[in-house]
Write a protein that holds these residues in place. Structure first.
Motif, PDB file in Angstrom:
ATOM      1  N   GLY A  41      23.934 -36.189 -21.726  1.00  9.70           N
ATOM      2  CA  GLY A  41      23.670 -34.771 -21.931  1.00  9.70           C
ATOM      3  C   GLY A  41      24.893 -33.896 -22.074  1.00  9.70           C
ATOM      4  O   GLY A  41      24.772 -32.678 -22.223  1.00  9.70           O
ATOM      5  N   TRP A  42      26.091 -34.493 -22.083  1.00 10.66           N
ATOM      6  CA  TRP A  42      27.301 -33.679 -22.150  1.00 10.66           C
ATOM      7  C   TRP A  42      27.444 -32.985 -23.498  1.00 10.66           C
ATOM      8  O   TRP A  42      27.939 -31.860 -23.555  1.00 10.66           O
ATOM      9  CB  TRP A  42      28.536 -34.545 -21.884  1.00 10.66           C
ATOM     10  CG  TRP A  42      28.585 -35.124 -20.507  1.00 10.66           C
ATOM     11  CD1 TRP A  42      27.599 -35.062 -19.559  1.00 10.66           C
ATOM     12  CD2 TRP A  42      29.660 -35.860 -19.921  1.00 10.66           C
ATOM     13  NE1 TRP A  42      28.004 -35.713 -18.415  1.00 10.66           N
ATOM     14  CE2 TRP A  42      29.245 -36.215 -18.605  1.00 10.66           C
ATOM     15  CE3 TRP A  42      30.907 -36.254 -20.375  1.00 10.66           C
ATOM     16  CZ2 TRP A  42      30.064 -36.946 -17.754  1.00 10.66           C
ATOM     17  CZ3 TRP A  42      31.725 -36.983 -19.535  1.00 10.66           C
ATOM     18  CH2 TRP A  42      31.311 -37.314 -18.226  1.00 10.66           C
ATOM     19  N   ALA A  43      27.031 -33.631 -24.569  1.00 11.43           N
ATOM     20  CA  ALA A  43      27.167 -33.025 -25.896  1.00 11.43           C
ATOM     21  C   ALA A  43      26.286 -31.791 -26.038  1.00 11.43           C
ATOM     22  O   ALA A  43      26.569 -30.912 -26.864  1.00 11.43           O
ATOM     23  CB  ALA A  43      26.821 -34.044 -26.983  1.00 11.43           C
ATOM     24  N   GLY A  44      25.241 -31.713 -25.247  1.00 12.10           N
ATOM     25  CA  GLY A  44      24.312 -30.588 -25.338  1.00 12.10           C
ATOM     26  C   GLY A  44      24.458 -29.575 -24.226  1.00 12.10           C
ATOM     27  O   GLY A  44      23.543 -28.770 -23.999  1.00 12.10           O
ATOM     28  N   VAL A  45      25.608 -29.560 -23.552  1.00 13.93           N
ATOM     29  CA  VAL A  45      25.777 -28.668 -22.405  1.00 13.93           C
ATOM     30  C   VAL A  45      25.670 -27.193 -22.787  1.00 13.93           C
ATOM     31  O   VAL A  45      25.241 -26.365 -21.984  1.00 13.93           O
ATOM     32  CB  VAL A  45      27.126 -28.965 -21.693  1.00 13.93           C
ATOM     33  CG1 VAL A  45      28.313 -28.603 -22.588  1.00 13.93           C
ATOM     34  CG2 VAL A  45      27.216 -28.257 -20.361  1.00 13.93           C
ATOM     35  N   GLU A  49      17.858 -25.247 -24.892  1.00 16.15           N
ATOM     36  CA  GLU A  49      16.883 -26.272 -24.531  1.00 16.15           C
ATOM     37  C   GLU A  49      15.901 -26.547 -25.665  1.00 16.15           C
ATOM     38  O   GLU A  49      15.465 -27.689 -25.844  1.00 16.15           O
ATOM     39  CB  GLU A  49      16.124 -25.847 -23.268  1.00 16.15           C
ATOM     40  CG  GLU A  49      16.995 -25.813 -22.019  1.00 16.15           C
ATOM     41  CD  GLU A  49      16.203 -25.464 -20.775  1.00 16.15           C
ATOM     42  OE1 GLU A  49      14.957 -25.520 -20.825  1.00 16.15           O
ATOM     43  OE2 GLU A  49      16.829 -25.142 -19.749  1.00 16.15           O
ATOM     44  N   ASP A  50      15.547 -25.512 -26.447  1.00 12.79           N
ATOM     45  CA  ASP A  50      14.587 -25.743 -27.530  1.00 12.79           C
ATOM     46  C   ASP A  50      15.194 -26.538 -28.685  1.00 12.79           C
ATOM     47  O   ASP A  50      14.493 -26.959 -29.602  1.00 12.79           O
ATOM     48  CB  ASP A  50      14.009 -24.417 -28.052  1.00 12.79           C
ATOM     49  CG  ASP A  50      15.081 -23.454 -28.538  1.00 12.79           C
ATOM     50  OD1 ASP A  50      16.263 -23.857 -28.639  1.00 12.79           O
ATOM     51  OD2 ASP A  50      14.740 -22.289 -28.823  1.00 12.79           O
ATOM     52  N   ALA A  51      16.524 -26.764 -28.631  1.00 12.42           N
ATOM     53  CA  ALA A  51      17.181 -27.609 -29.631  1.00 12.42           C
ATOM     54  C   ALA A  51      17.566 -28.956 -29.033  1.00 12.42           C
ATOM     55  O   ALA A  51      18.302 -29.725 -29.676  1.00 12.42           O
ATOM     56  CB  ALA A  51      18.414 -26.913 -30.195  1.00 12.42           C
ATOM     57  N   GLY A  52      17.086 -29.223 -27.843  1.00 13.69           N
ATOM     58  CA  GLY A  52      17.337 -30.519 -27.228  1.00 13.69           C
ATOM     59  C   GLY A  52      18.513 -30.563 -26.271  1.00 13.69           C
ATOM     60  O   GLY A  52      18.854 -31.629 -25.753  1.00 13.69           O
ATOM     61  N   GLY A  53      19.142 -29.396 -26.008  1.00 16.10           N
ATOM     62  CA  GLY A  53      20.269 -29.371 -25.089  1.00 16.10           C
ATOM     63  C   GLY A  53      19.855 -29.010 -23.681  1.00 16.10           C
ATOM     64  O   GLY A  53      18.680 -28.796 -23.388  1.00 16.10           O
TER      65      GLY A  53
END
Length: 360
Positions: A41-45, A49-53
Protein backbone atom coordinates in the motif's frame (compact mmCIF):
# COMPACT_ATOMS: atom_id res chain seq x y z
CA UNK A 1 3.24 1.95 13.78
CA UNK A 2 3.65 2.62 10.06
CA UNK A 3 7.29 3.61 10.53
CA UNK A 4 8.00 0.54 12.66
CA UNK A 5 6.42 -1.77 10.08
CA UNK A 6 8.36 -0.09 7.27
CA UNK A 7 11.63 -0.37 9.19
CA UNK A 8 11.11 -4.06 9.81
CA UNK A 9 10.46 -4.71 6.14
CA UNK A 10 13.29 -2.55 4.78
CA UNK A 11 15.88 -3.90 7.21
CA UNK A 12 15.27 -7.31 5.68
CA UNK A 13 14.41 -6.51 2.06
CA UNK A 14 16.53 -3.43 1.34
CA UNK A 15 19.47 -2.84 3.70
CA UNK A 16 22.40 -0.77 2.48
CA UNK A 17 23.93 -4.02 1.19
CA UNK A 18 21.03 -4.14 -1.29
CA UNK A 19 22.07 -0.75 -2.70
CA UNK A 20 25.66 -1.94 -2.94
CA UNK A 21 24.51 -4.99 -4.88
CA UNK A 22 22.50 -2.89 -7.32
CA UNK A 23 25.44 -0.55 -7.87
CA UNK A 24 27.88 -3.39 -8.46
CA UNK A 25 25.44 -4.92 -10.95
CA UNK A 26 25.07 -1.60 -12.81
CA UNK A 27 21.40 -1.23 -11.83
CA UNK A 28 19.58 1.71 -10.27
CA UNK A 29 16.20 0.23 -9.32
CA UNK A 30 14.71 -3.04 -8.17
CA UNK A 31 11.32 -3.51 -9.83
CA UNK A 32 10.50 -6.51 -7.63
CA UNK A 33 11.09 -4.43 -4.49
CA UNK A 34 8.82 -1.67 -5.78
CA UNK A 35 6.12 -4.25 -6.49
CA UNK A 36 6.35 -5.43 -2.88
CA UNK A 37 6.05 -1.85 -1.65
CA UNK A 38 2.99 -1.32 -3.83
CA UNK A 39 1.46 -4.54 -2.52
CA UNK A 40 1.84 -3.16 1.02
CA UNK A 41 0.00 0.00 0.00
CA UNK A 42 2.96 2.38 -0.01
CA UNK A 43 2.43 3.45 -3.63
CA UNK A 44 -1.09 4.55 -2.76
CA UNK A 45 -0.32 6.45 0.44
CA UNK A 46 -1.47 9.73 -1.17
CA UNK A 47 -4.02 8.23 -3.57
CA UNK A 48 -7.73 8.70 -2.69
CA UNK A 49 -9.55 5.64 -1.42
CA UNK A 50 -12.01 5.69 -4.34
CA UNK A 51 -9.00 5.24 -6.66
CA UNK A 52 -7.68 2.29 -4.70
CA UNK A 53 -5.29 4.13 -2.38
CA UNK A 54 -5.16 4.51 1.39
CA UNK A 55 -5.08 8.34 1.39
CA UNK A 56 -3.08 8.38 4.62
CA UNK A 57 -1.69 11.84 4.02
CA UNK A 58 1.66 13.57 3.81
CA UNK A 59 2.71 12.82 7.38
CA UNK A 60 2.44 9.12 6.56
CA UNK A 61 4.32 9.59 3.28
CA UNK A 62 7.10 11.34 5.21
CA UNK A 63 7.21 8.48 7.71
CA UNK A 64 7.77 6.00 4.87
CA UNK A 65 10.33 8.23 3.17
CA UNK A 66 12.23 8.57 6.44
CA UNK A 67 12.56 4.82 6.82
CA UNK A 68 13.70 4.52 3.21
CA UNK A 69 16.38 7.08 3.95
CA UNK A 70 17.75 5.02 6.84
CA UNK A 71 18.76 2.20 4.48
CA UNK A 72 19.21 4.30 1.31
CA UNK A 73 16.45 2.58 -0.64
CA UNK A 74 16.35 3.40 -4.34
CA UNK A 75 12.77 3.35 -5.58
CA UNK A 76 10.33 5.57 -7.51
CA UNK A 77 8.45 6.36 -4.28
CA UNK A 78 9.18 10.09 -4.21
CA UNK A 79 8.71 10.71 -7.93
CA UNK A 80 5.64 8.54 -8.33
CA UNK A 81 3.76 7.98 -5.06
CA UNK A 82 4.41 11.51 -3.74
CA UNK A 83 5.07 14.04 -6.52
CA UNK A 84 3.05 12.56 -9.39
CA UNK A 85 0.19 11.45 -7.14
CA UNK A 86 -0.09 14.91 -5.60
CA UNK A 87 -0.04 16.58 -9.03
CA UNK A 88 -2.71 14.27 -10.39
CA UNK A 89 -4.90 14.93 -7.34
CA UNK A 90 -5.09 18.60 -8.34
CA UNK A 91 -7.01 17.62 -11.48
CA UNK A 92 -10.59 16.36 -11.42
CA UNK A 93 -11.12 14.23 -14.49
CA UNK A 94 -11.41 10.56 -15.42
CA UNK A 95 -7.91 10.36 -16.84
CA UNK A 96 -6.31 11.62 -13.62
CA UNK A 97 -8.40 9.18 -11.59
CA UNK A 98 -7.29 6.27 -13.78
CA UNK A 99 -3.64 7.33 -13.48
CA UNK A 100 -3.93 7.53 -9.69
CA UNK A 101 -5.42 4.04 -9.60
CA UNK A 102 -2.51 2.72 -11.66
CA UNK A 103 -0.03 4.37 -9.30
CA UNK A 104 -1.71 2.76 -6.29
CA UNK A 105 -1.48 -0.67 -7.95
CA UNK A 106 2.20 -0.15 -8.77
CA UNK A 107 1.52 -0.43 -12.50
CA UNK A 108 3.12 2.84 -13.59
CA UNK A 109 6.05 5.02 -12.51
CA UNK A 110 6.67 8.71 -13.12
CA UNK A 111 9.59 11.14 -13.30
CA UNK A 112 9.47 14.91 -12.88
CA UNK A 113 11.28 16.70 -15.73
CA UNK A 114 11.87 20.28 -14.56
CA UNK A 115 15.55 21.15 -14.13
CA UNK A 116 17.34 22.67 -17.09
CA UNK A 117 20.26 24.49 -15.47
CA UNK A 118 22.68 23.85 -12.66
CA UNK A 119 20.12 24.75 -9.99
CA UNK A 120 16.44 24.06 -9.28
CA UNK A 121 14.41 26.95 -10.70
CA UNK A 122 11.04 26.03 -12.24
CA UNK A 123 10.18 29.63 -13.11
CA UNK A 124 13.28 29.83 -15.34
CA UNK A 125 12.06 27.00 -17.61
CA UNK A 126 13.01 27.59 -21.24
CA UNK A 127 11.74 24.40 -22.91
CA UNK A 128 9.31 25.54 -25.59
CA UNK A 129 5.84 24.15 -26.14
CA UNK A 130 4.91 25.67 -29.48
CA UNK A 131 1.19 25.72 -30.26
CA UNK A 132 0.32 23.79 -33.40
CA UNK A 133 -3.29 23.15 -34.33
CA UNK A 134 -5.07 21.68 -31.31
CA UNK A 135 -1.82 20.63 -29.67
CA UNK A 136 1.81 21.53 -29.05
CA UNK A 137 5.32 20.60 -30.09
CA UNK A 138 7.81 20.35 -27.23
CA UNK A 139 11.49 21.07 -27.83
CA UNK A 140 14.28 21.32 -25.29
CA UNK A 141 16.35 19.46 -22.74
CA UNK A 142 15.80 18.49 -19.11
CA UNK A 143 18.68 17.62 -16.79
CA UNK A 144 18.87 15.75 -13.49
CA UNK A 145 15.54 13.98 -14.03
CA UNK A 146 15.46 11.67 -11.02
CA UNK A 147 13.96 8.26 -11.91
CA UNK A 148 13.94 9.45 -15.53
CA UNK A 149 15.85 6.53 -17.05
CA UNK A 150 13.29 3.93 -15.96
CA UNK A 151 10.03 5.88 -15.61
CA UNK A 152 7.00 4.92 -17.67
CA UNK A 153 5.64 8.47 -17.86
CA UNK A 154 6.98 12.00 -17.53
CA UNK A 155 5.67 15.21 -16.01
CA UNK A 156 7.27 17.85 -18.24
CA UNK A 157 7.25 21.57 -17.52
CA UNK A 158 7.40 23.76 -20.63
CA UNK A 159 6.88 27.39 -21.59
CA UNK A 160 3.81 28.25 -23.65
CA UNK A 161 2.75 31.60 -25.05
CA UNK A 162 1.14 32.82 -21.83
CA UNK A 163 3.23 31.16 -19.15
CA UNK A 164 4.17 27.66 -18.01
CA UNK A 165 2.26 24.48 -18.78
CA UNK A 166 2.64 21.00 -17.30
CA UNK A 167 2.40 18.00 -19.63
CA UNK A 168 1.88 14.37 -18.65
CA UNK A 169 3.22 12.15 -21.45
CA UNK A 170 4.57 8.63 -21.96
CA UNK A 171 8.35 8.42 -21.67
CA UNK A 172 8.66 6.49 -24.94
CA UNK A 173 6.80 8.97 -27.16
CA UNK A 174 8.43 9.71 -30.52
CA UNK A 175 11.05 12.43 -30.25
CA UNK A 176 12.05 11.69 -26.64
CA UNK A 177 15.62 10.60 -26.00
CA UNK A 178 16.73 9.49 -22.54
CA UNK A 179 20.38 9.37 -21.53
CA UNK A 180 20.98 7.65 -18.21
CA UNK A 181 23.38 9.57 -15.97
CA UNK A 182 25.86 7.93 -13.63
CA UNK A 183 24.99 9.56 -10.30
CA UNK A 184 27.43 9.20 -7.43
CA UNK A 185 24.66 7.93 -5.14
CA UNK A 186 23.65 5.16 -7.60
CA UNK A 187 20.14 6.60 -7.91
CA UNK A 188 18.29 6.54 -11.22
CA UNK A 189 18.60 9.85 -13.09
CA UNK A 190 18.65 10.90 -16.72
CA UNK A 191 19.11 13.72 -19.16
CA UNK A 192 16.05 13.88 -21.36
CA UNK A 193 15.88 15.57 -24.74
CA UNK A 194 12.58 16.38 -26.47
CA UNK A 195 12.79 17.11 -30.19
CA UNK A 196 9.48 18.25 -31.73
CA UNK A 197 7.53 15.95 -29.43
CA UNK A 198 3.82 16.11 -30.21
CA UNK A 199 1.53 16.76 -27.24
CA UNK A 200 -2.23 17.07 -27.51
CA UNK A 201 -4.60 19.02 -25.31
CA UNK A 202 -5.31 15.79 -23.42
CA UNK A 203 -1.64 15.66 -22.39
CA UNK A 204 -1.93 18.94 -20.49
CA UNK A 205 -2.21 18.38 -16.74
CA UNK A 206 -4.39 21.18 -15.45
CA UNK A 207 -4.76 24.32 -17.53
CA UNK A 208 -2.57 25.76 -20.27
CA UNK A 209 -0.33 28.60 -18.99
CA UNK A 210 -1.18 27.69 -15.37
CA UNK A 211 1.24 24.90 -14.48
CA UNK A 212 2.01 26.04 -10.94
CA UNK A 213 -1.55 25.51 -9.72
CA UNK A 214 -0.94 21.80 -10.24
CA UNK A 215 2.82 21.68 -9.82
CA UNK A 216 3.39 23.80 -6.70
CA UNK A 217 1.51 21.42 -4.32
CA UNK A 218 3.35 18.47 -5.89
CA UNK A 219 6.73 20.15 -5.42
CA UNK A 220 6.01 20.94 -1.78
CA UNK A 221 4.95 17.33 -1.19
CA UNK A 222 8.13 16.07 -2.83
CA UNK A 223 10.32 18.50 -0.90
CA UNK A 224 8.80 17.44 2.42
CA UNK A 225 9.20 13.74 1.63
CA UNK A 226 12.78 14.31 0.45
CA UNK A 227 13.49 16.17 3.70
CA UNK A 228 12.11 13.15 5.55
CA UNK A 229 14.36 10.86 3.54
CA UNK A 230 17.37 13.00 4.39
CA UNK A 231 16.42 13.05 8.06
CA UNK A 232 16.22 9.26 7.94
CA UNK A 233 19.60 9.20 6.19
CA UNK A 234 21.09 11.32 8.99
CA UNK A 235 19.61 9.00 11.62
CA UNK A 236 21.00 5.96 9.81
CA UNK A 237 24.49 7.47 9.56
CA UNK A 238 24.32 8.57 13.21
CA UNK A 239 23.31 5.10 14.37
CA UNK A 240 26.18 3.51 12.45
CA UNK A 241 28.62 6.00 13.96
CA UNK A 242 27.44 5.43 17.54
CA UNK A 243 27.79 1.67 17.15
CA UNK A 244 31.34 2.16 15.90
CA UNK A 245 32.17 4.41 18.88
CA UNK A 246 31.05 1.60 21.18
CA UNK A 247 33.12 -1.07 19.42
CA UNK A 248 36.38 0.61 18.35
CA UNK A 249 39.04 0.63 21.05
CA UNK A 250 42.12 2.78 21.58
CA UNK A 251 44.39 2.54 24.59
CA UNK A 252 42.28 -0.39 25.73
CA UNK A 253 38.96 1.50 26.00
CA UNK A 254 36.10 2.16 23.54
CA UNK A 255 36.62 5.48 21.77
CA UNK A 256 33.06 6.38 22.75
CA UNK A 257 34.42 6.93 26.25
CA UNK A 258 36.41 9.94 25.05
CA UNK A 259 34.62 13.11 26.07
CA UNK A 260 35.42 15.01 22.87
CA UNK A 261 33.69 12.36 20.75
CA UNK A 262 30.78 12.21 23.20
CA UNK A 263 30.24 15.95 22.78
CA UNK A 264 30.25 15.67 18.99
CA UNK A 265 27.85 12.72 19.05
CA UNK A 266 25.50 14.51 21.47
CA UNK A 267 25.48 17.62 19.26
CA UNK A 268 24.66 15.52 16.21
CA UNK A 269 21.86 13.72 18.08
CA UNK A 270 20.32 17.09 18.99
CA UNK A 271 20.49 18.23 15.36
CA UNK A 272 18.80 15.03 14.19
CA UNK A 273 15.99 15.47 16.74
CA UNK A 274 15.30 19.09 15.79
CA UNK A 275 15.28 18.19 12.10
CA UNK A 276 12.91 15.27 12.72
CA UNK A 277 10.57 17.74 14.43
CA UNK A 278 10.74 20.10 11.44
CA UNK A 279 9.90 17.23 9.10
CA UNK A 280 6.93 16.19 11.25
CA UNK A 281 5.67 19.77 11.17
CA UNK A 282 6.00 19.95 7.38
CA UNK A 283 3.90 16.80 6.98
CA UNK A 284 1.31 18.14 9.44
CA UNK A 285 1.05 21.46 7.63
CA UNK A 286 0.63 19.76 4.25
CA UNK A 287 -2.21 17.71 5.68
CA UNK A 288 -3.94 20.44 7.70
CA UNK A 289 -3.17 23.73 5.94
CA UNK A 290 -1.51 23.07 2.56
CA UNK A 291 -2.02 26.62 1.30
CA UNK A 292 0.27 27.91 4.06
CA UNK A 293 2.76 25.04 4.19
CA UNK A 294 5.53 26.54 2.04
CA UNK A 295 7.66 27.90 4.89
CA UNK A 296 7.35 24.71 6.96
CA UNK A 297 8.37 22.61 3.96
CA UNK A 298 11.34 24.81 3.07
CA UNK A 299 12.45 24.90 6.70
CA UNK A 300 12.38 21.09 6.78
CA UNK A 301 14.31 20.73 3.51
CA UNK A 302 16.95 23.29 4.53
CA UNK A 303 17.44 21.74 7.96
CA UNK A 304 17.48 18.19 6.59
CA UNK A 305 20.11 19.17 4.02
CA UNK A 306 22.35 20.67 6.69
CA UNK A 307 21.80 17.84 9.19
CA UNK A 308 22.39 15.06 6.67
CA UNK A 309 25.66 16.60 5.53
CA UNK A 310 26.75 17.14 9.14
CA UNK A 311 25.89 13.51 9.98
CA UNK A 312 27.88 12.01 7.13
CA UNK A 313 30.87 14.29 7.67
CA UNK A 314 31.01 13.46 11.37
CA UNK A 315 30.47 9.80 10.54
CA UNK A 316 33.42 9.66 8.17
CA UNK A 317 35.67 11.56 10.58
CA UNK A 318 34.80 9.51 13.64
CA UNK A 319 35.27 6.26 11.72
CA UNK A 320 38.76 7.36 10.78
CA UNK A 321 40.50 5.76 7.81
CA UNK A 322 37.90 3.03 7.27
CA UNK A 323 35.24 5.70 6.79
CA UNK A 324 36.94 6.78 3.57
CA UNK A 325 36.88 3.32 1.99
CA UNK A 326 34.30 1.97 -0.44
CA UNK A 327 34.19 -1.26 1.55
CA UNK A 328 32.48 0.61 4.39
CA UNK A 329 28.86 1.79 4.03
CA UNK A 330 29.30 5.33 5.35
CA UNK A 331 30.40 6.48 1.91
CA UNK A 332 27.01 5.53 0.49
CA UNK A 333 25.33 7.82 3.01
CA UNK A 334 27.65 10.70 2.13
CA UNK A 335 27.02 10.32 -1.61
CA UNK A 336 23.23 10.18 -1.18
CA UNK A 337 23.32 13.25 1.07
CA UNK A 338 25.26 15.24 -1.53
CA UNK A 339 22.85 14.41 -4.37
CA UNK A 340 19.68 14.82 -2.30
CA UNK A 341 20.90 18.25 -1.21
CA UNK A 342 20.55 19.49 -4.80
CA UNK A 343 17.27 17.84 -5.77
CA UNK A 344 14.14 20.03 -5.53
CA UNK A 345 16.11 23.01 -4.25
CA UNK A 346 19.36 23.25 -2.28
CA UNK A 347 19.94 24.79 1.15
CA UNK A 348 20.24 28.33 -0.22
CA UNK A 349 17.02 28.05 -2.23
CA UNK A 350 14.95 26.98 0.77
CA UNK A 351 16.70 29.20 3.32
CA UNK A 352 15.79 32.16 1.09
CA UNK A 353 12.11 31.13 1.12
CA UNK A 354 12.14 30.92 4.91
CA UNK A 355 13.88 34.30 5.20
CA UNK A 356 11.40 35.98 2.86
CA UNK A 357 8.45 34.43 4.72
CA UNK A 358 9.81 35.89 7.97
CA UNK A 359 10.25 39.36 6.49
CA UNK A 360 14.01 39.41 5.97
Amino acid sequence: MLADAARGFLDQAAPVAHLRGLRDAGQTQDRALWSEMAAMGWAGVLVPEDAGGSDMGHAAACALAGEMGRTLVTSPFLSTAVIAATALRQVSDARAAQSLARIARGEVTYALAIDEGAKFDPEATQMQARAEGNGFRLTGEKRFVVDGANADRLLVLARTDGGLTLFEIPADRDGITREAQAMIDSRDAARITLADVIATGEDVLGQVDDAMTVLAPALRAGQAALAAEMAGLAAGAFGMTVEYLKERKQFGVPIGAFQALQHRAAHLWCECEVTASAVLNAGRMLDEDPANAAMAVSLAKARATDTAQRAVQEGVQMHGGIGMTDAFDMGFYMKRARVAAEWLGDYGYHANIVAQARGF
